[in-house]
Design a protein around this motif. Structure first.
Motif, PDB file in Angstrom:
ATOM      1  N   GLY A 197       0.814  -1.207   0.000  1.00  0.00           N
ATOM      2  CA  GLY A 197       0.000   0.000   0.000  1.00  0.00           C
ATOM      3  C   GLY A 197       0.848   1.257   0.000  1.00  0.00           C
ATOM      4  N   PHE A 198       1.927   1.237   0.786  1.00  0.00           N
ATOM      5  CA  PHE A 198       2.839   2.389   0.786  1.00  0.00           C
ATOM      6  C   PHE A 198       3.428   2.609  -0.601  1.00  0.00           C
ATOM      7  CE2 PHE A 198       7.297   3.619   0.744  1.00  0.00           C
ATOM      8  CZ  PHE A 198       7.214   4.913   1.248  1.00  0.00           C
ATOM      9  N   LEU A 199       3.888   1.540  -1.233  1.00  0.00           N
ATOM     10  CA  LEU A 199       4.482   1.667  -2.561  1.00  0.00           C
ATOM     11  C   LEU A 199       3.469   2.236  -3.554  1.00  0.00           C
ATOM     12  CD1 LEU A 199       6.462  -1.703  -2.788  1.00  0.00           C
ATOM     13  CD2 LEU A 199       7.396   0.574  -2.333  1.00  0.00           C
ATOM     14  N   HIS A 200       2.247   1.732  -3.500  1.00  0.00           N
ATOM     15  CA  HIS A 200       1.215   2.172  -4.444  1.00  0.00           C
ATOM     16  C   HIS A 200       0.871   3.647  -4.251  1.00  0.00           C
ATOM     17  CE1 HIS A 200      -2.327   1.719  -7.057  1.00  0.00           C
ATOM     18  NE2 HIS A 200      -2.947   2.513  -6.190  1.00  0.00           N
ATOM     19  N   HIS A 201       0.754   4.083  -3.024  1.00  0.00           N
ATOM     20  CA  HIS A 201       0.301   5.446  -2.759  1.00  0.00           C
ATOM     21  C   HIS A 201       1.435   6.470  -2.738  1.00  0.00           C
ATOM     22  CE1 HIS A 201      -3.929   4.563  -1.999  1.00  0.00           C
ATOM     23  NE2 HIS A 201      -3.534   3.457  -1.402  1.00  0.00           N
ATOM     24  N   SER A 202       2.678   6.021  -2.578  1.00  0.00           N
ATOM     25  CA  SER A 202       3.782   6.964  -2.384  1.00  0.00           C
ATOM     26  C   SER A 202       4.758   7.038  -3.544  1.00  0.00           C
ATOM     27  CB  SER A 202       4.550   6.612  -1.100  1.00  0.00           C
ATOM     28  OG  SER A 202       3.683   6.630   0.018  1.00  0.00           O
ATOM     29  N   VAL A 203       5.023   5.928  -4.220  1.00  0.00           N
ATOM     30  CA  VAL A 203       6.085   5.937  -5.247  1.00  0.00           C
ATOM     31  C   VAL A 203       5.642   5.251  -6.531  1.00  0.00           C
ATOM     32  CG1 VAL A 203       8.010   6.110  -3.611  1.00  0.00           C
ATOM     33  CG2 VAL A 203       7.121   3.855  -4.225  1.00  0.00           C
ATOM     34  N   LEU A 204       4.353   5.261  -6.819  1.00  0.00           N
ATOM     35  CA  LEU A 204       3.854   4.627  -8.032  1.00  0.00           C
ATOM     36  C   LEU A 204       4.375   5.357  -9.273  1.00  0.00           C
ATOM     37  CD1 LEU A 204       1.851   2.349  -8.925  1.00  0.00           C
ATOM     38  CD2 LEU A 204       0.134   4.158  -9.169  1.00  0.00           C
ATOM     39  N   ALA A 205       4.881   4.605 -10.237  1.00  0.00           N
ATOM     40  CA  ALA A 205       5.344   5.190 -11.504  1.00  0.00           C
ATOM     41  C   ALA A 205       4.139   5.701 -12.292  1.00  0.00           C
ATOM     42  CB  ALA A 205       6.101   4.140 -12.313  1.00  0.00           C
ATOM     43  N   ARG A 206       4.198   6.945 -12.717  1.00  0.00           N
ATOM     44  CA  ARG A 206       3.056   7.560 -13.387  1.00  0.00           C
ATOM     45  C   ARG A 206       3.466   8.197 -14.701  1.00  0.00           C
ATOM     46  NH1 ARG A 206      -1.044   7.839  -9.549  1.00  0.00           N
ATOM     47  NH2 ARG A 206      -0.373   7.707  -7.372  1.00  0.00           N
ATOM     48  N   ASP A 207       2.459   8.591 -15.468  1.00  0.00           N
ATOM     49  CA  ASP A 207       2.648   9.328 -16.719  1.00  0.00           C
ATOM     50  C   ASP A 207       3.593   8.575 -17.653  1.00  0.00           C
ATOM     51  OD1 ASP A 207       0.939  11.326 -15.701  1.00  0.00           O
ATOM     52  OD2 ASP A 207       2.617  12.288 -14.672  1.00  0.00           O
ATOM     53  N   GLU A 208       4.672   9.204 -18.082  1.00  0.00           N
ATOM     54  CA  GLU A 208       5.542   8.561 -19.074  1.00  0.00           C
ATOM     55  C   GLU A 208       6.241   7.322 -18.527  1.00  0.00           C
ATOM     56  OE1 GLU A 208       9.023  10.715 -20.248  1.00  0.00           O
ATOM     57  OE2 GLU A 208       9.193  11.758 -18.317  1.00  0.00           O
ATOM     58  N   TRP A 209       6.297   7.166 -17.201  1.00  0.00           N
ATOM     59  CA  TRP A 209       6.960   6.011 -16.597  1.00  0.00           C
ATOM     60  C   TRP A 209       5.966   4.955 -16.128  1.00  0.00           C
ATOM     61  CZ3 TRP A 209      11.773   5.653 -17.780  1.00  0.00           C
ATOM     62  CH2 TRP A 209      12.528   6.813 -17.979  1.00  0.00           C
ATOM     63  N   ALA A 210       4.700   5.160 -16.370  1.00  0.00           N
ATOM     64  CA  ALA A 210       3.680   4.210 -15.912  1.00  0.00           C
ATOM     65  C   ALA A 210       3.896   2.837 -16.557  1.00  0.00           C
ATOM     66  CB  ALA A 210       2.290   4.730 -16.249  1.00  0.00           C
ATOM     67  N   VAL A 211       3.792   1.801 -15.749  1.00  0.00           N
ATOM     68  CA  VAL A 211       3.935   0.425 -16.233  1.00  0.00           C
ATOM     69  C   VAL A 211       3.174  -0.475 -15.273  1.00  0.00           C
ATOM     70  CG1 VAL A 211       6.133   0.189 -15.000  1.00  0.00           C
ATOM     71  CG2 VAL A 211       5.581  -1.397 -16.849  1.00  0.00           C
ATOM     72  N   SER A 212       2.510  -1.486 -15.816  1.00  0.00           N
ATOM     73  CA  SER A 212       1.668  -2.351 -14.994  1.00  0.00           C
ATOM     74  C   SER A 212       2.079  -3.811 -15.114  1.00  0.00           C
ATOM     75  CB  SER A 212       0.190  -2.221 -15.419  1.00  0.00           C
ATOM     76  OG  SER A 212      -0.311  -0.946 -15.114  1.00  0.00           O
ATOM     77  N   ALA A 213       1.653  -4.577 -14.131  1.00  0.00           N
ATOM     78  CA  ALA A 213       1.776  -6.020 -14.224  1.00  0.00           C
ATOM     79  C   ALA A 213       0.905  -6.513 -15.379  1.00  0.00           C
ATOM     80  CB  ALA A 213       1.339  -6.669 -12.919  1.00  0.00           C
ATOM     81  N   ARG A 214       1.288  -7.637 -15.973  1.00  0.00           N
ATOM     82  CA  ARG A 214       0.483  -8.211 -17.042  1.00  0.00           C
ATOM     83  C   ARG A 214      -0.924  -8.507 -16.512  1.00  0.00           C
ATOM     84  NH1 ARG A 214       3.711 -10.707 -21.321  1.00  0.00           N
ATOM     85  NH2 ARG A 214       2.016 -12.211 -21.595  1.00  0.00           N
ATOM     86  N   PRO A 215      -1.965  -8.220 -17.290  1.00  0.00           N
ATOM     87  CA  PRO A 215      -3.344  -8.328 -16.777  1.00  0.00           C
ATOM     88  C   PRO A 215      -3.673  -9.683 -16.164  1.00  0.00           C
ATOM     89  CG  PRO A 215      -3.321  -7.240 -18.915  1.00  0.00           C
ATOM     90  CD  PRO A 215      -1.925  -7.723 -18.679  1.00  0.00           C
TER      91      PRO A 215
END
Length: 293
Positions: A197-215
């Motif tokens: 939860g800390f990682l998601h809310h505090s240091v999530l990669a966004r915008d041009e650096w956004a990347v997700s786990a495979r669906p």
């Protein structure tokens, strides 16, 4: 020898030295030295085999990973990417015996230009790496993985030497971004809900650096509401490697992935070189000369 995974999923034994990147040779220089410890790239297949033995000791004997039957029989952690990666080593020169007996830590490095010619990045099996890389055609990426250190050497100076090696490598090859999977122990994301939860809310990669786990593998990281007042507690529950990346200025991709084989819950670390804090660049040296021999 190592094992490569063919398209049919079967593992085939191949000669490591026949597939080493062209710049890997017997005269690889020492990249850093602290006391009896030194770091450099593996120089030959024998040293890669010894690094795979160290990985087996940590991942299988300590962390209870389950590898291919041949890897378990040979007591080596091997996969198809070993043959195209560079293998950063930490050696303890005070240990009597051959160089292969002195390896106490290792990191695996894969440059983008090599990966694109040889089937892609390891992390792409869990995260949508191709989309991230395609969004940055002017940048060069390097993947870090298989980080491990023998228990007796899990000290500040060993970690510093591994990072000295990574930093020197990035400068030498003109890299712009480091990334790779980092792991929490166990296969239950709920056990790490506070840290995730800390990682998601505090240091999530966004915008041009956004990347997700495979669906098909995506595990939510915001498993329960996160209170910023719990930050210190969240950091205390986090593996040292992930905390180390965060201190350097890393971001984390969206979603975790459960790796049943390695008995871990993985997150994706994304670290643009431009995001590394000035104090760490000053510590290791803008020319990677802080611990150089």
């Amino acid at each position: 020898m190592t094992m490569e995974q063919a398209p049919n999923g079967q593992f085939e034994e191949v000669e490591v030295s026949a597939h080493l990147p062209a710049f890997q040779a017997d005269d690889q220089p020492v990249l850093g030295r602290i006391g009896s410890l030194e770091t450099r790239l593996a120089r030959n297949g024998f040293e890669i085999d010894a690094a795979q033995r160290v990985r087996y000791q940590v991942f299988v004997e300590e962390m209870k990973a389950t590898l291919s039957p041949d890897s378990m029989r040979r007591k080596r952690d091997t996969d198809a990417w070993d043959a195209i990666c560079d293998h950063l080593l930490v050696l303890d020169r005070s240990i009597e015996g051959d160089t292969e007996d002195q390896i106490v830590g290792t990191y695996r490095i894969l440059r983008q230009d090599v990966a694109m010619k040889r089937g892609g990045f390891y992390s792409a099996s869990e995260f949508e790496i191709d989309a991230l890389v395609a969004r940055h055609p002017d940048k060069r990426f390097m993947e870090l993985g298989r980080s491990c250190v023998l228990p007796a050497y899990r000290t500040k100076r060993t970690v510093e030497l591994l990072w000295q090696g990574n930093w020197a490598y990035a400068l030498r090859h003109g890299m712009h971004t480091m990334f790779g999977c980092a792991s929490f122990p166990g296969t239950s994301p709920d056990d790490h809900a506070l840290a995730l939860g800390f990682l998601h809310h505090s240091v999530l990669a966004r915008d041009e650096w956004a990347v997700s786990a495979r669906p098909e593998l995506f595990q939510p990281m915001d498993r329960k509401p996160f209170d910023p007042a719990d930050t210190r507690k969240a950091l205390a529950t986090m593996p040292p490697l992930i905390k180390g990346y965060l201190r350097l200025g890393a971001m984390v991709g969206n979603g975790a992935v459960v790796d049943q084989a390695f008995n871990t819950t993985d997150v994706l670390i994304v670290l643009p070189i431009s995001s590394i804090s000035d104090r760490y660049i000053s510590h290791y040296g803008a020319d990677a000369g802080r611990f150089s021999a």
